[in-house]
Structure formats: structure tokens, C-alpha cells
Design a protein around this motif. Structure first.
Motif, PDB file in Angstrom:
ATOM      1  N   ASN A  97     -23.231 -29.718   6.824  1.00  0.00           N
ATOM      2  CA  ASN A  97     -24.374 -28.990   7.369  1.00  0.00           C
ATOM      3  C   ASN A  97     -25.060 -29.776   8.477  1.00  0.00           C
ATOM      4  OD1 ASN A  97     -24.091 -28.024   4.348  1.00  0.00           O
ATOM      5  ND2 ASN A  97     -25.119 -26.400   5.456  1.00  0.00           N
ATOM      6  N   TYR A  98     -25.139 -31.087   8.327  1.00  0.00           N
ATOM      7  CA  TYR A  98     -25.716 -31.936   9.360  1.00  0.00           C
ATOM      8  C   TYR A  98     -24.859 -31.875  10.629  1.00  0.00           C
ATOM      9  CZ  TYR A  98     -27.610 -36.216  11.532  1.00  0.00           C
ATOM     10  OH  TYR A  98     -28.184 -37.120  12.391  1.00  0.00           O
ATOM     11  N   ALA A  99     -23.547 -31.964  10.465  1.00  0.00           N
ATOM     12  CA  ALA A  99     -22.643 -31.973  11.623  1.00  0.00           C
ATOM     13  C   ALA A  99     -22.733 -30.678  12.426  1.00  0.00           C
ATOM     14  CB  ALA A  99     -21.213 -32.209  11.161  1.00  0.00           C
ATOM     15  N   ARG A 100     -22.915 -29.552  11.752  1.00  0.00           N
ATOM     16  CA  ARG A 100     -23.036 -28.273  12.458  1.00  0.00           C
ATOM     17  C   ARG A 100     -24.249 -28.254  13.384  1.00  0.00           C
ATOM     18  NH1 ARG A 100     -19.488 -24.741  10.107  1.00  0.00           N
ATOM     19  NH2 ARG A 100     -19.030 -25.083   7.897  1.00  0.00           N
ATOM     20  N   LEU A 101     -25.224 -29.103  13.073  1.00  0.00           N
ATOM     21  CA  LEU A 101     -26.480 -29.126  13.825  1.00  0.00           C
ATOM     22  C   LEU A 101     -26.607 -30.394  14.655  1.00  0.00           C
ATOM     23  CD1 LEU A 101     -28.674 -27.879  10.851  1.00  0.00           C
ATOM     24  CD2 LEU A 101     -27.878 -26.505  12.777  1.00  0.00           C
ATOM     25  N   CYS A 102     -25.485 -31.077  14.901  1.00  0.00           N
ATOM     26  CA  CYS A 102     -25.472 -32.342  15.645  1.00  0.00           C
ATOM     27  C   CYS A 102     -24.840 -32.116  17.010  1.00  0.00           C
ATOM     28  CB  CYS A 102     -24.698 -33.396  14.852  1.00  0.00           C
ATOM     29  SG  CYS A 102     -24.468 -34.943  15.730  1.00  0.00           S
ATOM     30  N   ILE A 103     -25.650 -32.199  18.072  1.00  0.00           N
ATOM     31  CA  ILE A 103     -25.156 -31.877  19.402  1.00  0.00           C
ATOM     32  C   ILE A 103     -24.034 -32.816  19.828  1.00  0.00           C
ATOM     33  CG2 ILE A 103     -26.881 -33.281  20.616  1.00  0.00           C
ATOM     34  CD1 ILE A 103     -25.439 -29.852  21.695  1.00  0.00           C
ATOM     35  N   GLY A 104     -24.118 -34.091  19.472  1.00  0.00           N
ATOM     36  CA  GLY A 104     -23.077 -35.033  19.865  1.00  0.00           C
ATOM     37  C   GLY A 104     -21.742 -34.700  19.236  1.00  0.00           C
ATOM     38  N   TYR A 105     -21.750 -34.390  17.945  1.00  0.00           N
ATOM     39  CA  TYR A 105     -20.496 -34.100  17.249  1.00  0.00           C
ATOM     40  C   TYR A 105     -19.847 -32.827  17.789  1.00  0.00           C
ATOM     41  CZ  TYR A 105     -17.054 -32.908  13.765  1.00  0.00           C
ATOM     42  OH  TYR A 105     -15.868 -32.561  13.160  1.00  0.00           O
ATOM     43  N   VAL A 106     -20.620 -31.746  17.944  1.00  0.00           N
ATOM     44  CA  VAL A 106     -19.993 -30.487  18.373  1.00  0.00           C
ATOM     45  C   VAL A 106     -19.540 -30.568  19.832  1.00  0.00           C
ATOM     46  CG1 VAL A 106     -21.206 -29.125  16.636  1.00  0.00           C
ATOM     47  CG2 VAL A 106     -22.219 -29.365  18.915  1.00  0.00           C
ATOM     48  N   ALA A 107     -20.297 -31.283  20.681  1.00  0.00           N
ATOM     49  CA  ALA A 107     -19.869 -31.446  22.073  1.00  0.00           C
ATOM     50  C   ALA A 107     -18.590 -32.268  22.153  1.00  0.00           C
ATOM     51  CB  ALA A 107     -20.978 -32.111  22.885  1.00  0.00           C
ATOM     52  N   ALA A 108     -18.518 -33.344  21.375  1.00  0.00           N
ATOM     53  CA  ALA A 108     -17.313 -34.173  21.359  1.00  0.00           C
ATOM     54  C   ALA A 108     -16.114 -33.380  20.851  1.00  0.00           C
ATOM     55  CB  ALA A 108     -17.540 -35.409  20.495  1.00  0.00           C
ATOM     56  N   THR A 109     -16.328 -32.548  19.846  1.00  0.00           N
ATOM     57  CA  THR A 109     -15.248 -31.722  19.309  1.00  0.00           C
ATOM     58  C   THR A 109     -14.695 -30.796  20.376  1.00  0.00           C
ATOM     59  OG1 THR A 109     -16.100 -31.814  17.052  1.00  0.00           O
ATOM     60  CG2 THR A 109     -14.680 -29.957  17.602  1.00  0.00           C
ATOM     61  N   LEU A 110     -15.578 -30.143  21.115  1.00  0.00           N
ATOM     62  CA  LEU A 110     -15.117 -29.226  22.152  1.00  0.00           C
ATOM     63  C   LEU A 110     -14.366 -29.984  23.248  1.00  0.00           C
ATOM     64  CD1 LEU A 110     -16.646 -26.121  23.585  1.00  0.00           C
ATOM     65  CD2 LEU A 110     -16.015 -27.890  25.201  1.00  0.00           C
ATOM     66  N   LEU A 111     -14.879 -31.125  23.659  1.00  0.00           N
ATOM     67  CA  LEU A 111     -14.239 -31.882  24.737  1.00  0.00           C
ATOM     68  C   LEU A 111     -12.870 -32.419  24.331  1.00  0.00           C
ATOM     69  CD1 LEU A 111     -17.409 -33.752  25.988  1.00  0.00           C
ATOM     70  CD2 LEU A 111     -16.081 -32.074  27.300  1.00  0.00           C
ATOM     71  N   LEU A 112     -12.690 -32.756  23.071  1.00  0.00           N
ATOM     72  CA  LEU A 112     -11.425 -33.315  22.594  1.00  0.00           C
ATOM     73  C   LEU A 112     -10.401 -32.254  22.223  1.00  0.00           C
ATOM     74  CD1 LEU A 112     -12.899 -36.214  20.463  1.00  0.00           C
ATOM     75  CD2 LEU A 112     -11.311 -36.517  22.377  1.00  0.00           C
ATOM     76  N   THR A 113     -10.866 -31.112  21.715  1.00  0.00           N
ATOM     77  CA  THR A 113      -9.937 -30.109  21.188  1.00  0.00           C
ATOM     78  C   THR A 113      -9.923 -28.806  21.979  1.00  0.00           C
ATOM     79  OG1 THR A 113     -11.519 -29.053  19.665  1.00  0.00           O
ATOM     80  CG2 THR A 113     -10.377 -31.045  18.882  1.00  0.00           C
ATOM     81  N   GLY A 114     -10.911 -28.600  22.841  1.00  0.00           N
ATOM     82  CA  GLY A 114     -10.967 -27.383  23.635  1.00  0.00           C
ATOM     83  C   GLY A 114     -11.740 -26.248  23.009  1.00  0.00           C
ATOM     84  N   ASP A 115     -12.191 -26.411  21.764  1.00  0.00           N
ATOM     85  CA  ASP A 115     -12.920 -25.342  21.082  1.00  0.00           C
ATOM     86  C   ASP A 115     -13.672 -25.950  19.909  1.00  0.00           C
ATOM     87  OD1 ASP A 115     -13.854 -22.822  20.517  1.00  0.00           O
ATOM     88  OD2 ASP A 115     -11.974 -22.047  19.705  1.00  0.00           O
TER      89      ASP A 115
END
Length: 464
Positions: A321-339
């Protein structure tokens, strides 16, 4: 002058299906489809399975007093089915949102209304009207606020809205509609502390309020009396839970603009406040072709609400739940995986050292906006190691009515959600659901739709 309470009652009691324009009907169908999809997908979360098993222990009901738990072959008493479905809708942060109100309008409302409509064998038109009215109530309450949230508005406003919708579905008179909303206020709850800490009870606050809305309507039905000034009294909603600095303008929208038409899709299963960054990063990557390892930093200029909701550091062993609301984690996920999909929050993804490392290069800072309830505009600035800098200003965010998700992407999201469920639902059955919702206003019974929301098309009742 007519009170705020009376204006809500009048709107709910007097509106007819014929008052819904074509755009409002289409929006109801669109976000009903979206919410059912994310609700079925939500069955994949372990807590959803545990909540279902717990709810089965609370008792059973006969066919006329029970409803389907989406994505399962289980039927539960109406308020328990609503509770489980509400949790499944919101547990992945994938459900739609009304940005001006800062309310997820469908999680509490649709789960409660669908369970009620199924048990009562309601027709499609009655459901659509009740849904539109309930969304109006919840979002007008949300738009009334001029100060930051303290209580969890999707739960509290959603509960009052859902109670109003159920009262209309049951054809309650004005007095009973008012009592349903008043009793809902008397038992609604949920605070922003769970959001701040990113703990697992956060989506359960939506579930509690779906159950509470049905309980409130039941009690109004047998004549229980709640406070008359549940909004405007010294200890009413606008004194205790929310502010009302924008109430005059918000209430003026009743009967003039159906708020279901102002709801936004969520393309990603994260807090909506993160979507501006994700949308901008997708656009910039597509235009400039940089890779994750080219990036020196990402800076986001954002309004106060965005920073409050998602500006938090990524760290090892953070909760889902914390990760879903963490801008750094979700931005890094998109940049590394494309989505960013639902699998981005599985445990192996959360432990990915590359994501955690890149997340440290994402920073958020104040924009010029001082609006405590604004999600836009946002500006995203990507600085590369070679000195290049790319900037994107986001006046509206993908999924917003001003930047809508295409019909193709809406349907892809729905099909993918059904495939991701604990008990996956195949494409053929997804197409059947799509067809039923497309002609929802023609259905004689909502059960024609609810029968399709299981891995098998014939739900079974809980017998023990």
C-alpha cells in the motif's frame, strides 16, 4: 434559504431517469465497467481472500437477501457482499476518481448499489439513475471542501452518497432519504492516517462504508431518526469532517451537471496523484527515446495535495500500500519496465534493487498552485547524464475528461483486469459482460449482468 440537506433530498427524490442525458448514461456504463473490472482484479490480493473467508463466517442469507462476490462463486448477505466488493475495487488503487471532489465515487457506491440491486432483482434503468444520483451526492460533498482532507473522503462522502442511492433504489420518500443520509453520517468513518502510513486498512475504510451505507438505509426503512442538520449542524459533516468554503458553488451544480461525466479513469494502479508524473514520463520517453540508465534526475513540480499524497521515500521492505503511493517507486517502475501494472506491486517487484536505486533520483517540489484539493497542473523535468533536459507541463492528466482514455484502452484495461484475477475470467466472458453493460438501460434485471461476474456463470449460495 433551502438547507444543504434539503437540496440533496430534493435532488435525489425528484430526479427521473429521463433527466439523464446520453452523456451521463454513457458515463455511468463506462465507469460501471471499469469498476467491475478492477473489482474482479482486486480478488487477487491476499487480504481480499481473507476478508471473504471472514465474511463467510458472519452468516448466510437466502437468494432474495444475498448478492455475488465478484470474481468468485460465493454469495453473501447483501451488506457483506458489498463490503468485500468495495474492498476489491479499491485495494489496488486502480478505481476511478472525481478529481475536483477528490473522491473515488464508485468504490463505496457501486459495490453497495450492485449488491442491493441484485438482491432486489432491479432493472438497469433504476440502477443507472440511483448510481448517477449517488455520485452527485458524494462528489458535491467533496467539491464543497476548501481545506485539506483529514478524514478519508472517498469513504465518508461515498457512504452518504451510497445511502442516498440505495434509498432512491428502494423508492423511499423524502423523509426516509434524509434519514438514510443522516444515519450514514452517524456511522461513517475513516481518516487520512491510514493513507499517510500506507497501511493495509486504507482500502478497508472503503469497505466499512459500503457496509455502513446499506445498514443506514435499512435503519431508515424501519423509522430510525438521525440528526436533521447532519451536514450543517454544529457537529455536522461540514463542521467535524470537512470544510464547506466551496459549498455554494458545488451545490449549484445539482440538477445542472451530472458529476458522473466528470469522473477520471486511472490508467495505472497507483494513487491518482502519481498519474501526472507517469503520463508525462511516458510521453517524454516516447518522444526522446532515453533509457532509465540515461537519467540523472526526475523533478516534479506539483500542487500541495499531490505532494501530500505521494511524496514519500522508497525504501526496502516497504508495504504494498505504501509503494502504490510512493512517487519514486512508481516512476522508477515505469522508466525501467515501460508501464505500471498490477504485477508491479508483487513482492518480487518491490524487492527489485534497480527500482529502489532509481527511485532515489526522483524528487518532488512545490509548484505555484496553492489549491489544497488540486491534482493538476504538474510539471515533470527529466535531466539526463549527458546534460540534456526535457520538460512536460500537464494541465490535465491521462484519464481525465479533458484527456480521456480511449475506448480501446478502456476495454484493454477491463480485459487485463479480468485476466489478472485470482480466478481468471477469459476474453469470451469479458465480451459478454461488455455487451450486457452496453445495453444496461434495457435490462429487465441486473441479475443478467451479475451472473456473469464469476469464473463460472452460476454463483452458489453460502450454506455454512
Amino acid at each position: 434559504m433551502t438547507s444543504y440537506e434539503q437540496r440533496l433530498v430534493e435532488h435525489v427524490a425528484e430526479s427521473q431517469f429521463e433527466y439523464l442525458d446520453a452523456a451521463a448514461i454513457e458515463a455511468c456504463k463506462t465507469f460501471l465497467l471499469d469498476s467491475i473490472g478492477v473489482g474482479i482484479s482486486g480478488s487477487r490480493i491476499p487480504y481480499a481472500e481473507q476478508l471473504l473467508e471472514t465474511a463467510r463466517g458472519w452468516g448466510c442469507a437466502d437468494e432474495g437477501k444475498s448478492a455475488t462476490v465478484w470474481g468468485t462463486r460465493v454469495r453473501l448477505p447483501v451488506l457483506h457482499a458489498a463490503m468485500v466488493n468495495a474492498y476489491q475495487i479499491h485495494c489496488q488503487e486502480f478505481d476511478c476518481v472525481h478529481e475536483d471532489a477528490v473522491v473515488h465515487p464508485m468504490a463505496v457506491i457501486l459495490s453497495a448499489l450492485m449488491a442491493e440491486a441484485e438482491a432486489r432483482n432491479t432493472d438497469g434503468r433504476a440502477l443507472l439513475l440511483s448510481l448517477a444520483l449517488a455520485v452527485d451526492v458524494a462528489t458535491v460533498l467533496g467539491m464543497s471542501a476548501d481545506k485539506p482532507m483529514r478524514f478519508f473522503r472517498p469513504g465518508t462522502a461515498g457512504c452518504i452518497g451510497a445511502a442516498a442511492g440505495i434509498a432512491r433504489l428502494r423508492r423511499y420518500d423524502r423523509a426516509q432519504i434524509q434519514q438514510a443520509m443522516s444515519i450514514a453520517y452517524s456511522q461513517t468513518g475513516g481518516t487520512m492516517q491510514a493513507h499517510t502510513e500506507g497501511v493495509a486498512v486504507l482500502p478497508m475504510q472503503v469497505a466499512f462504508n459500503a457496509r455502513n451505507a446499506i445498514t443506514a438505509a435499512d435503519m431508515a426503512g424501519f423509522g430510525l431518526i438521525g440528526p436533521a442538520n447532519f451536514l450543517s449542524g454544529d457537529y455536522g459533516y461540514f463542521s467535524i469532517m470537512e470544510s464547506d468554503g466551496h459549498a455554494q458553488g458545488a451545490f449549484a451544480k445539482l440538477g445542472r451537471e451530472w458529476q458522473i461525466g466528470r469522473v477520471s479513469h486511472k490508467p495505472f494502479p497507483t494513487g491518482r496523484a502519481a498519474h501526472g508524473t507517469l503520463d508525462a514520463l511516458m510521453q517524454l520517453r516516447s518522444e526522446h527515446g532515453f533509457a532509465a540508465n540515461d537519467i540523472e534526475s526526475v523533478q516534479i513540480e506539483a500542487p500541495p495535495l499531490v505532494r501530500r499524497l505521494v511524496d514519500r521515500p522508497a525504501y526496502p521492505d516497504m508495504s504494498v500500500n505504501y509503494a502504490r503511493l510512493c512517487i519514486g517507486y512508481v516512476a522508477a517502475t515505469l522508466l525501467l519496465t515501460g508501464d505500471v501494472g498490477v504485477q508491479a506491486f508483487d513482492l518480487d517487484a518491490l524487492a527489485d534493487p534497480a527500482r529502489l536505486a532509481l527511485a532515489q533520483h526522483v524528487r518532488m517540489c512545490p509548484s505555484a498552485s496553492k489549491d489544497p484539493n488540486a491534482l493538476a497542473p504538474q510539471t515533470v523535468i527529466v535531466c539526463l547524464k549527458d546534460g540534456s533536459e526535457y520538460r512536460r507541463e500537464m494541465a490535465s492528466i491521462l484519464g481525465h475528461p479533458d484527456s480521456p482514455l480511449s475506448r480501446k484502452r478502456q476495454q484493454e484495461k477491463f480485459v487485463n483486469c479480468l485476466a489478472s484475477a485470482r480466478n481468471p475470467i477469459d476474453t469470451d466472458q469479458a465480451e459478454q459482460i461488455l455487451a450486457k453493460i452496453a445495453r444496461l438501460d434495457q435490462l429487465q434485471s441486473i441479475n443478467e449482468l451479475s451472473a456473469l461476474l464469476t469464473p463460472e456463470q452460476r454463483p452458489v449460495s453460502v450454506t455454512s
